[in-house]
Design a protein around this motif. Structure first.
Motif, short mmCIF file in Angstrom:
data_model
loop_
_atom_site.label_atom_id
_atom_site.label_comp_id
_atom_site.label_asym_id
_atom_site.label_seq_id
_atom_site.Cartn_x
_atom_site.Cartn_y
_atom_site.Cartn_z
N GLY C 81 46.09 40.83 25.27
CA GLY C 81 46.91 40.79 26.59
C GLY C 81 47.28 41.79 27.22
O GLY C 81 48.49 41.69 27.71
N LEU C 82 46.61 42.82 27.37
CA LEU C 82 46.72 43.55 28.38
C LEU C 82 45.20 43.11 29.87
O LEU C 82 44.30 42.75 29.36
CB LEU C 82 45.92 44.71 28.16
N ALA C 83 45.72 42.31 30.59
CA ALA C 83 44.89 41.44 31.64
C ALA C 83 45.32 42.67 33.34
O ALA C 83 46.30 42.61 33.31
CB ALA C 83 45.11 40.11 31.81
N ARG C 84 44.64 42.58 34.56
CA ARG C 84 44.88 43.29 35.04
C ARG C 84 43.78 42.00 36.58
O ARG C 84 43.57 41.28 36.02
CB ARG C 84 44.17 44.00 35.64
N SER C 85 44.32 42.31 38.03
CA SER C 85 44.34 41.55 38.98
C SER C 85 43.77 42.58 39.49
O SER C 85 44.20 43.53 39.44
CB SER C 85 45.65 41.30 39.46
N TYR C 86 42.98 42.09 40.62
CA TYR C 86 42.07 42.80 41.40
C TYR C 86 42.53 43.02 43.31
O TYR C 86 43.18 42.16 43.84
CB TYR C 86 40.33 41.96 41.72
N GLN C 87 42.04 44.61 43.47
CA GLN C 87 42.95 44.61 44.60
C GLN C 87 41.85 43.83 45.38
O GLN C 87 42.75 43.63 46.43
CB GLN C 87 42.65 46.31 45.02
N ILE C 88 40.90 44.10 45.47
CA ILE C 88 39.58 43.40 46.32
C ILE C 88 39.69 42.27 45.85
O ILE C 88 38.88 42.13 44.45
CB ILE C 88 38.68 44.03 46.77
N THR C 89 39.65 40.79 45.93
CA THR C 89 39.87 39.45 45.61
C THR C 89 38.89 38.73 45.12
O THR C 89 37.21 39.47 45.47
CB THR C 89 39.83 37.78 46.66
N SER C 90 38.91 39.44 43.18
CA SER C 90 37.41 39.08 42.82
C SER C 90 37.85 37.28 41.20
O SER C 90 38.26 37.28 40.94
CB SER C 90 37.00 40.09 42.05
N ILE C 91 37.03 36.16 42.34
CA ILE C 91 37.98 35.12 41.62
C ILE C 91 36.33 34.61 41.85
O ILE C 91 35.53 35.33 42.36
CB ILE C 91 38.39 34.45 42.84
#
Lengths: 305, 321, 251
Positions: C81-91
Motif C-alpha cells: 500500500g505504499l506508492a509514489r508518483s514522479y516529479q518527472i513524468t514517468s508513464i
C-alpha cells in the motif's frame, strides 16, 4: 614448472596485455565519449595488420611498413567514421551492435576480396633471435620489442590524455558529453580524430602481433571480445582502467592457458584434465569479468560519475 | 483480408513440398526446412529481444545446447524424439534460467557482455567435450525417431514436422503477447522503473521470458541437429548469435512474424546469391558468389540505418488492442 | 490509538561527499495530508525515493504500518500500500491511458504469469481503470495514447497510475509541476478528495496548494528536517523563513 617458465609466460602475458591495451584504449574512448558500441573495432585491427603486411612487402622493411600502416589505417578508420559510424551516435545500443556487426561482415569480405584469406608478415630479421634476459633464460627479442612499443604507447597516451589540451577535451567528453558540447567543443571533429587515433592504435597492435598470431580474415573477432572484456573490467571510458584491465586479462589468459592444464593434471584424472584444461583456460577471463562485475558493477575505474 | 494473410501463407507452406516433389526439385524442401528452423530460432530470440528489449548476445548457446542434447540422445541410443526434443528444451530452458538469473542483474552494455561471456563459456565447454566430437563435431547416424509412423529421414515428412512446430510456436507466441504476461513484458521494455513502482517484480518476468525463449531456442537446435544430421561447436559461436539478431531486426523487432520474415529474408538472400548467377554482377566480379556475406552485411547495414522496423514494418504495424 | 502509517528514523544517504539525507525523522499519520517542502536541492526527491524503495539508504529505519520495510524492494512496498508518483513524468507513453491504468490494477489483481487468455478480455481490470481515470479527470481521454496527452493530462495520469495501485499512503512528488492555475486547482481538489481513503505525503513548491491541503508540514533543508508542525506554526517559524530567504513562505 620452473621459475624460468613462469617468468617467460609472465612476459608473454605482459606483451599480450599491452597490445590488448592498444585496442582497449581506442574502444573505451569511443564508448566513453561517443557512447557507442563499436564491434568493428576488431576489423580495424585486422585491416591494420593486412596493410602492414602489404607495406612491408612493398618497402622491404619491417619498420617502414609498420610505420606507414599506422596513418593508413587511421585514414580508413576516419573514413568509416565519417561515412557510416557518425549516423549511429544518436541511435540505441541495439542498432549500434547490429550495424557494426554488419560492418564486420562487410569488412571481412572486402579484405578477403582485396587480399585473400591471409597474408604472411614475418617479423624483422634483426630481431628473430633470442635475447638472454637472465642466465639460462632466453626470450624472443621480438617480443621484447612488442613490450617496449606497448609501454612507449602507454606512456605517450598518458601524456596526451593527462597533459595536453586535446586530452583534457577527451576526458571532459568522456565524463560529460553534454557539458563538453555546451562548452563549444567541435564535437564532430573531436570524434573523428579520436576515432582515427583509435584506428592507429589498432594498426600498431595488429602489425606488431602479426608475426606471432598470423594475419588472416577473422582475426579481429576473437581479440574484439577480449577487448570488450577489458573495458568492462577496467571501467568504460577510463584509459587507466583499460591499462589495468588489459594487463590483468593478458596475464590471466596467457598464464591460464600455459599452466591450467598442468595444474589440473595434479588435481584431477589425466583424461578429465586434458579435456577440461583448455576449456577452463579459455573461460578464465570470463570468470574474471563476472567476478569484477559482481564486486564493482561499474568496473575498476569508472570514468563517469 | 489482412487477418487471413497468415493462413494463406501457411497454406502455401503446406503446398510447397507437394509442388516441389512434382517438379522433382526436392532440394528446395530441404532448404525450406532449414529456413523454417531458423525462423523458429529467430522467433524465440524475438521474444527476448523484440518484445522484452533484452539485447542477449548469447542466444546461439541455447540453440546449440538443444542441438547437442538431441544429438547426444541419438548417439547414446535414445533416439526417440518424444524424449530427446522435450529434453533439449528442458536443458536449454534451464541453461537460460541460470544465465538469465546472473545476467539480468546487470544493465545495458554489461548485460550484452555477460550474455556474450556465458555464450563463449558454453562454446568452449562444447569444444572440450571430446567424447562428443570436440571441435570436429558429431555426425549423427540417424535422425530422431518420431514414432507415429513418421519417418523423419524422409525430407518431406521432416519438413511438415518442422512446419507444424513452427506454426505451434508462433501461435503460442501470439497468445503470450496478448496475455497478461506479454503486456507486462512489453511494459517493462517501455519503462522498467515505473513497472517496479506500480508493483511488478520486473526481474522475475524478464527471467521467465528469457527462460522460455531459451527453451524454444533449444527446440530449434534439436531440429537443426536433425536437419544436418550433424552438430558442431560452431553453431554456438557468438557470430551465430549475431546472425539470429540480424534475422530479428530484418524481420521486424517485436512483431509476431518478425522471426519468420527475418529467416526467410536472410537465408533466402544467401541462397539467392550462392546459387543463382546474376549476369551483370558476374561480369563485374567473377567470384562474387564466394562473398555472399558481403551482401548480407550491406543489406543488414541498410536495414539498421534506414528501415529499423524491418520487413514487418513495411506492412502496417500490427494492431495493438 | 492509530498505528502510525509511516515512521522514519535516522535516515541517512550520502552521494560521495554530499549528504543528501541527514538523519531524517518523519512520521505520517493515518488520514493526514503531510506536506514536505524545502528549497531546491534540499533532497526531497531523494527522500521520496528511499521511502518508496527505489533507493537504498545508508542507514536508518523505515516502518510502514508497523512493519520494517527498510530493505524491502519497491514492488513489495507497493503491494503493502505504499506508492509514489514522479516529479518527472514517468508513464508508458506508447500505451493508451486505459492500458496504463489497467497495468497498475493488474499488478494487484492476481498473478500476471498468465500466458494464454487475452488480457483485453478482462473487463474487470478495464472497469477499475476507468474509475481511476474518472477520478483524475481523464475519462474523456481513456483510449488516447499516453504520449499524445497534454502535459497537465500526463501529470494527471502520473498520479492516476499511483492511485490505481490502491495505496494506503501516496507519495506525491510535485504533482502540479508545470501546471497552470486551473489545472493546479483541479489537482488540489483531487488530492483533498483523497483525504478519507488515502493518506498523502506531498512534496510541493506551490505554497498555495500546500497551505490549502496540508494537515502538517515538514521542512527539509540540506537533507535534514528543520521543522515539523501545523501550517500556522511553520508559517511563523523563523528558521524556516531564513532557510527560504523569505521568498516562498506565504506572508
Amino acid at each position: 614448472m620452473s621459475l624460468t617458465l613462469i617468468l617467460e609466460q609472465s612476459l608473454n602475458g605482459l606483451q599480450f596485455g599491452l597490445m590488448l591495451f592498444l585496442l582497449a584504449a581506442g574502444l573505451t574512448l569511443v564508448f566513453g565519449i561517443m557512447d557507442m558500441i563499436n564491434l568493428a573495432h576488431g576489423s580495424l585491427y585486422m585491416v591494420g595488420a593486412f596493410l602492414a603486411a602489404t607495406l612491408v612487402q612493398a618497402t622491404g622493411s619491417f619498420t617502414l611498413g609498420v610505420l606507414l600502416a599506422i596513418p593508413a589505417t587511421a585514414v580508413v578508420g576516419m573514413a568509416l567514421e565519417i561515412t557510416v559510424l557518425r549516423t549511429l551516435y544518436e541511435r540505441d545500443h541495439l542498432s549500434q551492435v547490429l550495424a557494426t556487426f554488419a560492418l564486420i561482415l562487410i569488412i571481412n569480405e572486402l579484405v578477403r576480396m582485396i587480399w585473400g584469406s591471409d597474408m604472411p608478415l614475418p617479423g624483422p630479421q634483426a630481431l628473430s633471435g633470442p635475447v638472454l634476459l637472465l642466465p639460462g633464460m632466453p626470450y624472443s627479442a621480438y617480443r621484447l620489442l612488442i613490450i617496449g612499443v606497448g609501454l612507449a604507447v602507454a606512456v605517450l597516451l598518458y601524456f596526451v590524455v593527462a597533459k595536453t589540451r586535446v586530452g583534457m577535451l577527451v576526458r571532459a567528453g568522456a565524463s560529460n558529453r553534454e557539458m563538453a558540447l555546451a562548452m563549444g567543443v567541435n564535437i564532430k571533429l573531436l570524434f573523428t580524430l579520436v576515432f582515427g587515433f583509435g584506428a592507429a592504435l589498432c594498426a600498431v597492435a595488429g602489425a606488431m602481433l602479426a608475426p606471432i598470431f598470423a594475419v588472416q580474415v577473422g582475426m579481429g573477432e576473437n581479440i574484439l571480445i577480449l577487448a570488450f572484456v577489458v573495458i568492462v573490467i577496467g571501467g568504460i571510458g577510463s584509459i587507466r582502467g583499460a591499462l589495468v584491465g588489459s594487463i590483468l586479462v593478458g596475464m590471466v589468459d596467457t598464464m591460464g592457458r600455459a599452466f591450467m592444464p598442468a595444474i589440473l593434471r595434479e588435481i584431477l584424472t589425466p583424461a578429465f584434465a586434458s579435456a577440461a584444461g583448455p576449456a577452463i583456460a579459455s573461460i578464465l577471463i570470463y570468470v574474471l569479468m563476472a567476478a569484477v562485475l559482481f564486486w564493482r558493477p561499474q568496473g575498476l575505474f569508472p570514468a563517469r560519475g | 483480408m489482412r487477418r487471413a494473410a497468415p493462413y494463406f501463407v501457411l497454406l502455401l507452406a503446406i503446398a510447397l513440398p507437394l509442388v516441389m516433389r512434382s517438379l522433382d526439385q526436392v532440394y528446395y524442401v530441404t532448404m525450406a526446412s532449414r529456413i523454417l528452423i531458423y525462423a523458429l530460432a529467430a522467433t524465440s530470440l524475438n521474444l527476448v529481444l523484440g518484445y522484452g528489449g533484452m539485447i542477449s548476445f548469447g542466444h546461439a548457446a541455447f540453440v546449440g545446447a538443444g542441438a547437442y542434447t538431441a544429438s547426444v540422445m541419438i548417439v547414446e541410443g535414445v533416439p526417440s524424439a518424444w524424449i530427446a526434443w522435450p529434453l533439449a528444451m528442458a536443458v536449454s530452458g534451464l541453461l537460460a534460467l541460470v544465465v538469465g538469473a546472473i545476467s539480468l542483474r546487470t544493465r545495458g552494455v554489461y548485460f550484452i557482455m555477460i550474455t556474450l561471456a556465458f555464450a563463449q563459456m558454453i562454446y568452449y565447454l562444447t569444444i572440450s567435450m571430446k567424447a562428443y566430437g570436440g571441435d570436429e563435431g558429431l555426425t549423427l547416424t540417424q535422425r530422431s525417431d518420431a514414432g507415429l509412423g513418421l519417418d523423419l529421414k524422409d525430407d518431406i515428412t521432416f519438413y511438415y514436422v518442422v512446419l507444424a512446430l513452427l506454426a505451434l510456436t508462433v501461435f503460442f507466441l501470439s497468445r503470450l503477447v496478448n496475455a497478461r504476461f506479454g503486456r507486462v513484458i512489453e511494459a517493462i521494455r517501455e519503462n522498467e522503473a515505473r513497472m517496479e513502482a506500480i508493483g511488478y517484480p520486473a526481474f522475475r518476468f524478464k527471467l521467465t521470458a528469457f527462460a522460455i525463449a531459451g527453451a524454444l531456442g533449444g527446440l530449434a537446435g534439436a531440429l537443426l541437429a536433425n536437419q544436418n544430421s550433424y552438430v558442431n561447436p560452431g553453431i554456438l559461436h557468438w557470430t551465430e548469435s549475431g546472425k539470429l539478431m540480424i534475422m530479428v531486426i530484418l524481420g521486424g523487432v517485436g512483431h509476431l512474424y518478425g522471426g519468420v520474415f527475418g529467416a526467410v529474408g536472410l537465408l533466402g538472400l544467401e541462397e539467392l546469391l550462392a546459387n543463382h548467377k546474376i549476369g551483370w554482377l558476374a561480369a563485374l566480379y567473377p567470384n562474387y558468389q564466394q562473398h555472399s556475406l558481403l551482401a548480407v552485411g550491406v543489406v543488414m547495414l541498410l536495414v539498421v540505418l534506414y528501415a529499423p522496423q524491418g520487413i514487418a514494418g513495411l506492412f502496417k504495424r500490427r494492431e495493438r488492442k | 490509538m492509530s498505528t502510525r502509517l509511516l515512521e522514519i528514523e535516522g535516515l541517512q544517504k550520502r552521494f560521495g561527499g554530499i549528504v543528501a539525507t541527514d538523519r531524517v525523522a518523519l512520521t505520517v499519520e493515518q488520514g493526514e495530508i503531510h506536506a514536505l517542502i524545502g528549497p531546491n536541492g534540499a533532497g526531497k526527491t531523494t527522500l521520496i525515493a528511499q521511502i518508496s524503495g527505489s533507493l537504498a539508504p545508508d542507514a536508518g529505519r523505515i516502518a510502514f504500518l508497523g512493519e520494517d520495510v527498510t530493505v524491502l524492494p519497491q514492488y513489495a512496498r507497493v503491494s503493502r500500500g505504499l506508492a509514489r508518483s514522479y516529479q518527472i513524468t514517468s508513464i508508458f507513453k506508447r500505451f493508451s491511458v486505459a492500458q496504463n491504468l489497467s497495468l497498475a490494477v493488474q499488478a494487484r489483481s492476481g498473478s500476471s504469469f498468465r500466458f494464454w487468455r487475452p488480457v483485453a478480455g478482462e473487463t474487470a481490470l478495464v472497469d477499475e481503470a476507468r474509475a481511476i481515470a474518472i477520478q483524475v479527470g481523464l475519462a474523456e481521454r481513456f483510449d488516447a495514447i499516453a504520449g499524445s496527452l497534454a502535459h497537465a493530462e500526463q501529470r494527471n495520469l502520473e498520479v492516476g497510475l499511483a492511485l490505481a495501485t490502491n495505496p494506503k499512503l501516496l507519495l506525491l512528488d510535485e504533482p502540479m509541476a508545470g501546471m497552470g492555475p486551473d489545472e493546479s486547482r483541479r489537482m488540489i481538489d483531487l488530492i483533498s478528495r483523497l483525504r478519507e481513503k488515502v493518506s498523502v505525503l506531498l512534496v510541493e513548491h506551490d505554497m498555495d496548494a500546500v497551505f490549502r491541503l496540508a494537515d502538517r508540514i515538514s521542512v527539509l533543508v540540506n537533507g535534514s528536517i528543520v521543522a515539523t508542525g501545523a501550517p500556522d506554526e511553520i508559517r511563523n517559524n523563523a528558521e524556516v523563513k531564513r532557510a527560504y530567504l523569505g521568498d516562498e513562505v506565504a506572508a
